[in-house]
Design a protein around this motif. Structure first.
Motif, mmCIF file in Angstrom:
data_model
loop_
_atom_site.group_PDB
_atom_site.id
_atom_site.type_symbol
_atom_site.label_atom_id
_atom_site.label_comp_id
_atom_site.label_asym_id
_atom_site.label_seq_id
_atom_site.Cartn_x
_atom_site.Cartn_y
_atom_site.Cartn_z
ATOM 1 N N VAL A 197 -32.065 96.167 68.314
ATOM 2 C CA VAL A 197 -32.005 96.212 69.631
ATOM 3 C C VAL A 197 -31.508 97.320 70.281
ATOM 4 C CG1 VAL A 197 -30.908 94.717 71.558
ATOM 5 C CG2 VAL A 197 -31.694 93.632 69.382
ATOM 6 N N PRO A 198 -32.402 98.278 70.722
ATOM 7 C CA PRO A 198 -32.035 99.616 71.500
ATOM 8 C C PRO A 198 -31.070 99.403 72.563
ATOM 9 C CG PRO A 198 -34.185 98.856 71.936
ATOM 10 C CD PRO A 198 -33.920 97.780 71.294
ATOM 11 N N LEU A 199 -29.752 99.778 72.202
ATOM 12 C CA LEU A 199 -28.768 99.655 73.194
ATOM 13 C C LEU A 199 -28.426 101.368 73.643
ATOM 14 C CD1 LEU A 199 -26.213 97.176 71.613
ATOM 15 C CD2 LEU A 199 -27.619 96.688 73.354
ATOM 16 N N LYS A 200 -28.372 101.172 74.773
ATOM 17 C CA LYS A 200 -27.783 102.522 75.495
ATOM 18 C C LYS A 200 -26.308 102.853 75.023
ATOM 19 C CE LYS A 200 -29.773 101.549 79.496
ATOM 20 N NZ LYS A 200 -30.869 100.418 79.139
ATOM 21 N N ALA A 201 -25.920 102.299 74.020
ATOM 22 C CA ALA A 201 -24.589 102.812 73.653
ATOM 23 C C ALA A 201 -24.673 104.602 73.391
ATOM 24 C CB ALA A 201 -24.270 102.308 72.288
ATOM 25 N N THR A 248 -25.029 104.640 83.715
ATOM 26 C CA THR A 248 -25.341 103.224 83.340
ATOM 27 C C THR A 248 -25.762 102.904 81.627
ATOM 28 O OG1 THR A 248 -27.709 103.581 83.686
ATOM 29 C CG2 THR A 248 -26.329 102.959 85.753
ATOM 30 N N GLN A 249 -24.697 102.420 81.077
ATOM 31 C CA GLN A 249 -24.761 102.386 79.778
ATOM 32 C C GLN A 249 -24.499 101.017 79.033
ATOM 33 O OE1 GLN A 249 -22.787 106.213 79.593
ATOM 34 N NE2 GLN A 249 -21.100 105.212 78.378
ATOM 35 N N ALA A 250 -24.291 101.115 77.706
ATOM 36 C CA ALA A 250 -23.953 100.004 76.788
ATOM 37 C C ALA A 250 -25.310 98.890 76.884
ATOM 38 C CB ALA A 250 -22.763 99.302 77.172
ATOM 39 N N ALA A 251 -25.266 97.900 77.276
ATOM 40 C CA ALA A 251 -26.272 97.064 77.489
ATOM 41 C C ALA A 251 -26.811 97.385 79.055
ATOM 42 C CB ALA A 251 -26.144 95.573 77.282
ATOM 43 N N GLY A 252 -27.184 98.550 79.341
ATOM 44 C CA GLY A 252 -26.946 99.140 80.658
ATOM 45 C C GLY A 252 -28.225 98.672 81.470
ATOM 46 N N GLY A 271 -24.416 89.549 82.505
ATOM 47 C CA GLY A 271 -24.131 90.200 81.361
ATOM 48 C C GLY A 271 -23.302 91.402 81.919
ATOM 49 N N ARG A 272 -22.389 91.244 82.646
ATOM 50 C CA ARG A 272 -21.536 92.149 83.280
ATOM 51 C C ARG A 272 -20.681 92.773 82.339
ATOM 52 N NH1 ARG A 272 -18.415 91.856 87.876
ATOM 53 N NH2 ARG A 272 -16.978 93.099 86.967
ATOM 54 N N GLU A 273 -20.014 91.757 81.108
ATOM 55 C CA GLU A 273 -19.100 92.162 80.312
ATOM 56 C C GLU A 273 -20.013 92.992 79.108
ATOM 57 O OE1 GLU A 273 -16.004 92.009 80.726
ATOM 58 O OE2 GLU A 273 -16.256 91.060 82.611
ATOM 59 N N ASP A 287 -17.474 92.858 76.527
ATOM 60 C CA ASP A 287 -17.932 92.542 75.256
ATOM 61 C C ASP A 287 -18.721 93.930 74.793
ATOM 62 O OD1 ASP A 287 -17.354 89.951 75.111
ATOM 63 O OD2 ASP A 287 -18.992 89.386 76.649
ATOM 64 N N CYS A 288 -18.494 94.931 75.323
ATOM 65 C CA CYS A 288 -19.210 96.411 74.890
ATOM 66 C C CYS A 288 -18.786 96.430 73.526
ATOM 67 C CB CYS A 288 -18.523 97.404 75.747
ATOM 68 S SG CYS A 288 -19.261 97.640 77.155
ATOM 69 N N LEU A 289 -19.312 96.889 72.623
ATOM 70 C CA LEU A 289 -19.183 97.180 71.163
ATOM 71 C C LEU A 289 -18.252 98.324 70.777
ATOM 72 C CD1 LEU A 289 -22.615 96.819 69.727
ATOM 73 C CD2 LEU A 289 -20.861 94.935 70.145
#
Length: 306
Positions: free
Chosen positions: A5-9, A50-54, A85-87, A107-109
């Protein structure tokens, strides 16, 4: 869940220089073409990451709120309002005034977090540790030069501290300045927009591209002096660029032209000779260039043109 799952981490920095009116954002991630979705900037308004599950749409949404007169914390809260999904989201933002704010969802990794201060917001997730954002903050505050240079220095420091634990893939820097649209034929306030979409060492490549950009920006600014027949001012600007950024054929050639126009024949010949050594294709331009007419009777110039 799919296997990938491509995350903008990522790790990023947004910043505003109130002394110059510049606002901008820089980012690096193990994510393809991160510059298309994370960094947002609007002259006279601010910059957002704007990042993580951004959600990329949050960038212009925050900027719209700022432009409408909202305070920065309220602009972030409005963008996230009603978001289930804000967390999983991470947002960093600065206003053109220098105000800064950030949101790192619970909930960000890991490791995920941010640091904010006057004129900057640094944030990251799936990082090697807090040292990444700490190093970025320190580098940004300690580095001189243009805002773009300071932003890229922050990325370099973040990578040196471990960066994204998944590795590297893409990087970008974008800067806008209020009033820039009126200063060039382009008619836009965006003064730097560089992207490396897929590269094993994207920050190194971004630094290389920034070096080219800075030279071309100096040439652009010198052109304004040329059009106004301010030969000495243009020559001085290009001498400074040469000292700061090193040799390039276009920079040396244009400096040679300005020097010739001010009557500095020896300097002009030296710069033209070096420009031709770096790029022999410029010889045809030099032969027909009216700015070099004052050198036409000099045997050294005739030898260069042979």
């Amino acid at each position: 869940m799919p296997p990938f799952v491509p995350l903008k981490a990522t790790f990023s920095i947004c910043a505003a220089d109130v002394s110059t009116g510049e606002v901008g954002c820089a980012v690096q991630s193990k994510y393809f073409a991160v510059g298309a979705v994370v960094p947002w900037a609007r002259a006279g308004v601010g910059a957002v990451a704007t990042q993580a599950a951004g959600v990329a749409a949050f960038g212009p949404r925050v900027l719209d709120s700022l432009e409408a007169g909202r305070l920065l914390p309220d602009a972030l809260a409005e963008a996230l309002a009603g978001d289930a999904g804000r967390e999983t989201r991470q947002l960093g933002a600065v206003a053109a005034s220098g105000a800064s704010a950030a949101h790192t969802g619970a909930d960000c990794l890991h490791w995920a977090g941010h640091r904010v201060g006057p004129g900057y917001a640094v944030q990251g997730n799936i990082l090697a540790g807090e040292a990444v954002v700490a190093g970025m903050e320190s580098a940004f505050l300690a580095t001189g030069g243009s805002l773009a240079e300071r932003l890229v220095a922050a990325l370099e420091a973040g990578q040196a501290a471990g960066g994204d634990v998944r590795g590297q893939q893409s990087a970008a820097v974008v800067v806008e300045r209020a009033g820039a649209a009126a200063e060039s034929r382009e008619g836009v306030d965006r003064i730097c927009d560089l992207r490396v979409d897929d590269h094993p060492r994207p920050i190194e490549e971004l630094r290389r591209l920034l070096g080219i950009h800075l030279v071309w920006d100096a040439l652009r600014r010198a052109t304004a002096h040329y059009e106004a027949r301010r030969w000495r001012e243009g020559a001085e600007l290009l001498r400074g660029a040469l000292a700061r950024h090193g040799e390039s054929a276009p920079l040396l050639y244009d400096l040679g032209c300005f020097a010739a126009l001010t009557g500095a024949r020896d300097e002009a010949l030296a710069h033209i000779a070096r420009a031709l050594a770096l790029d022999p294709a410029l010889r045809e331009s030099a032969r027909a260039d009216g700015d070099l007419a004052a050198l036409a009777d000099d045997p050294r110039f005739r030898e260069l043109m042979a």
